[in-house]
Write an enzyme that holds these catalytic residues in place. Sequence first.
Site, PDB file in Angstrom:
ATOM      1  N   HIS A 293       0.873  -1.183   0.000  1.00  0.00           N
ATOM      2  CA  HIS A 293       0.000   0.000   0.000  1.00  0.00           C
ATOM      3  C   HIS A 293       0.907   1.229   0.000  1.00  0.00           C
ATOM      4  O   HIS A 293       1.603   1.493   0.967  1.00  0.00           O
ATOM      5  CB  HIS A 293      -0.850  -0.090   1.276  1.00  0.00           C
ATOM      6  CG  HIS A 293      -1.727   1.061   1.583  1.00  0.00           C
ATOM      7  ND1 HIS A 293      -3.102   0.970   1.547  1.00  0.00           N
ATOM      8  CD2 HIS A 293      -1.468   2.331   1.990  1.00  0.00           C
ATOM      9  CE1 HIS A 293      -3.639   2.123   1.903  1.00  0.00           C
ATOM     10  NE2 HIS A 293      -2.670   2.970   2.182  1.00  0.00           N
TER      11      HIS A 293
ATOM     12  N   HIS B 249       1.525   5.423  -0.789  1.00  0.00           N
ATOM     13  CA  HIS B 249       1.048   6.781  -1.081  1.00  0.00           C
ATOM     14  C   HIS B 249       2.071   7.405  -2.030  1.00  0.00           C
ATOM     15  O   HIS B 249       3.241   7.031  -2.028  1.00  0.00           O
ATOM     16  CB  HIS B 249       0.879   7.576   0.217  1.00  0.00           C
ATOM     17  CG  HIS B 249      -0.353   7.152   0.960  1.00  0.00           C
ATOM     18  ND1 HIS B 249      -1.466   7.945   1.069  1.00  0.00           N
ATOM     19  CD2 HIS B 249      -0.656   5.994   1.593  1.00  0.00           C
ATOM     20  CE1 HIS B 249      -2.402   7.292   1.745  1.00  0.00           C
ATOM     21  NE2 HIS B 249      -1.939   6.108   2.083  1.00  0.00           N
TER      22      HIS B 249
ATOM     23  N   CYS C 237      -3.937  10.966   4.785  1.00  0.00           N
ATOM     24  CA  CYS C 237      -4.302  10.383   6.083  1.00  0.00           C
ATOM     25  C   CYS C 237      -4.394  11.493   7.106  1.00  0.00           C
ATOM     26  O   CYS C 237      -3.420  12.207   7.341  1.00  0.00           O
ATOM     27  CB  CYS C 237      -3.285   9.343   6.531  1.00  0.00           C
ATOM     28  SG  CYS C 237      -3.707   8.667   8.143  1.00  0.00           S
TER      29      CYS C 237
HETATM   30  N1  COA Z   1     -16.738   2.543  16.356  1.00  0.00           N
HETATM   31  C1  COA Z   1     -17.517   3.507  16.854  1.00  0.00           C
HETATM   32  N2  COA Z   1     -17.295   4.133  18.014  1.00  0.00           N
HETATM   33  C2  COA Z   1     -16.215   3.740  18.702  1.00  0.00           C
HETATM   34  C3  COA Z   1     -15.364   2.731  18.250  1.00  0.00           C
HETATM   35  C4  COA Z   1     -15.651   2.115  17.018  1.00  0.00           C
HETATM   36  N3  COA Z   1     -14.876   1.170  16.514  1.00  0.00           N
HETATM   37  N4  COA Z   1     -14.392   2.564  19.159  1.00  0.00           N
HETATM   38  C5  COA Z   1     -14.619   3.434  20.139  1.00  0.00           C
HETATM   39  N5  COA Z   1     -15.722   4.157  19.876  1.00  0.00           N
HETATM   40  C6  COA Z   1     -16.319   5.224  20.657  1.00  0.00           C
HETATM   41  C7  COA Z   1     -16.509   4.859  22.106  1.00  0.00           C
HETATM   42  O1  COA Z   1     -17.746   4.228  22.279  1.00  0.00           O
HETATM   43  C8  COA Z   1     -16.460   6.197  22.776  1.00  0.00           C
HETATM   44  O2  COA Z   1     -17.666   6.890  22.557  1.00  0.00           O
HETATM   45  P1  COA Z   1     -18.218   7.970  23.590  1.00  0.00           P
HETATM   46  O3  COA Z   1     -17.233   9.086  23.603  1.00  0.00           O
HETATM   47  O4  COA Z   1     -19.520   8.371  22.996  1.00  0.00           O
HETATM   48  O5  COA Z   1     -18.318   7.241  24.877  1.00  0.00           O
HETATM   49  C9  COA Z   1     -15.390   6.933  21.953  1.00  0.00           C
HETATM   50  O6  COA Z   1     -15.394   6.296  20.678  1.00  0.00           O
HETATM   51  C10 COA Z   1     -14.015   6.833  22.559  1.00  0.00           C
HETATM   52  O7  COA Z   1     -13.722   5.467  22.825  1.00  0.00           O
HETATM   53  P2  COA Z   1     -12.341   4.983  23.443  1.00  0.00           P
HETATM   54  O8  COA Z   1     -12.391   3.496  23.563  1.00  0.00           O
HETATM   55  O9  COA Z   1     -12.008   5.790  24.676  1.00  0.00           O
HETATM   56  O10 COA Z   1     -11.370   5.285  22.275  1.00  0.00           O
HETATM   57  P3  COA Z   1     -10.366   6.478  22.028  1.00  0.00           P
HETATM   58  O11 COA Z   1     -10.914   7.818  22.285  1.00  0.00           O
HETATM   59  O12 COA Z   1      -9.083   6.081  22.654  1.00  0.00           O
HETATM   60  O13 COA Z   1     -10.229   6.328  20.417  1.00  0.00           O
HETATM   61  C11 COA Z   1     -10.360   4.888  18.481  1.00  0.00           C
HETATM   62  C12 COA Z   1      -9.778   5.110  19.850  1.00  0.00           C
HETATM   63  C13 COA Z   1      -9.632   3.705  17.866  1.00  0.00           C
HETATM   64  C14 COA Z   1     -11.841   4.565  18.597  1.00  0.00           C
HETATM   65  C15 COA Z   1     -10.199   6.172  17.621  1.00  0.00           C
HETATM   66  O14 COA Z   1      -8.914   6.671  17.808  1.00  0.00           O
HETATM   67  C16 COA Z   1     -10.417   5.907  16.167  1.00  0.00           C
HETATM   68  O15 COA Z   1     -11.531   5.598  15.745  1.00  0.00           O
HETATM   69  N6  COA Z   1      -9.381   6.021  15.355  1.00  0.00           N
HETATM   70  C17 COA Z   1      -9.489   5.732  13.942  1.00  0.00           C
HETATM   71  C18 COA Z   1      -8.314   6.258  13.246  1.00  0.00           C
HETATM   72  C19 COA Z   1      -8.379   5.929  11.775  1.00  0.00           C
HETATM   73  O16 COA Z   1      -9.420   5.675  11.177  1.00  0.00           O
HETATM   74  N7  COA Z   1      -7.202   5.963  11.161  1.00  0.00           N
HETATM   75  C20 COA Z   1      -7.085   5.727   9.776  1.00  0.00           C
HETATM   76  C21 COA Z   1      -6.985   4.311   9.444  1.00  0.00           C
HETATM   77  S1  COA Z   1      -5.562   3.532  10.065  1.00  0.00           S
HETATM   78 ZN    ZN Z   2      -3.123   4.729   3.213  1.00  0.00          ZN
END
Ligand code: COA
Ligand code: ZN
Length: 321
Positions: free
Chosen positions: A206, A208, A239
């Site tokens: 993958h 970029h 990203c």
């Molecule tokens: N889908 C939906 N909601 C989610 C979730 C999921 N997979 N995982 C956690 N949440 C929600 C929790 O329910 C919580 O909700 P609330 O604030 O309403 O209570 C909130 O997100 C925070 O949850 P927490 O477990 O404390 O996670 P966090 O704040 O440490 O965040 C992630 C962790 C992984 C959820 C977040 O960083 C994320 O979604 N990152 C994605 C990054 C991404 O897409 N990167 C690109 C691809 S690699």
């Molecule tokens: Zn990518």
Amino acid sequence: MTSDAVFINEVGPRDGLQSQKVLVSTEDKLALIQALVDAGLRSIEAASFVSPKAVPQMADADALFARLPDRDRVAYSALVPNRRGLDRALAAGVPEIAVVLSATETMNLRNINLSLAQTEAVCVETVQAALAAGVRAKAYVAVAFTCPFEGAVDPAVVRRLSRLMREAGAEEIVIADTIGAAHPREVGALMKALAADLGAEQLSAHFHDTRGFALANIWACVEAGVRRFDSSLGGLGGCPFAPGAAGNVATEDVVLMLEQCGLRTGIDIPALRRAIALAERLVGHPLGGRTARWLQSEDARAQQREAATNTVAAAPAPVGA
Ligand code: COA
Ligand code: ZN
């Protein structure tokens, strides 16, 4: 003998759209995915089941998966960051999930708020739970060459993480140059080492295209025996969690290069260009990879040829010919 068939996994609907300012509606995403299927794409990363607060562009993943077209002939996948994401994916009937481990401490913290060791544990658990639920699983090793926060990445770490995820049951390991900072020599060396560790059939890559090196990096992978690549139509992407990342390598660039080199992708470039035109309308700005200008002039030449043929056809038949 290594095969000349190449599998392109289109990541525009996920990696592409997640970084766009506009929120594309579920309806429009479905139209885009249909256009990709019409162009011959048979593997599509359609969405991610992440926190809608972190990535609002993916908030409709559940609704989207319920309505995806041609599910019998297209391998759809979705990225999941944690158990919560897997539970949502299972409820939505996702047939294949992808987990992401970044190769450095800081990138994991920035991306999913976990240390590397925590991420490893979550990814192993998520892959095993997916397999137990009858869902296929693959694993991305992100920032596999250079991390925007920590700089050069030790290939030994990438090899360790790849092995860990294979042992956990991930069918495929996707090596990701998340910010587009890799060069072909290091890519070739790492992919050869990974092919020796795990087998080239288990690998995907993958890239970029931040610096225009993506096609050269893909070719280095081809030479290492790799036949699976991620790409994004029109180079759509970036990203939000990795500063400096430009769009993914453009699907049309990869297809054009590989087909001209005698490999087969099964993708129709004119139909792909119709999908790109739709994506441009949806995101509100021009798209296109390194080959965009050449493809445009190819279009113009094809139109000229067609006009010339029509003129000849319309002219009266010469007597005696
Ligand atoms: N889908 C939906 N909601 C989610 C979730 C999921 N997979 N995982 C956690 N949440 C929600 C929790 O329910 C919580 O909700 P609330 O604030 O309403 O209570 C909130 O997100 C925070 O949850 P927490 O477990 O404390 O996670 P966090 O704040 O440490 O965040 C992630 C962790 C992984 C959820 C977040 O960083 C994320 O979604 N990152 C994605 C990054 C991404 O897409 N990167 C690109 C691809 S690699
Ligand atoms: Zn990518």
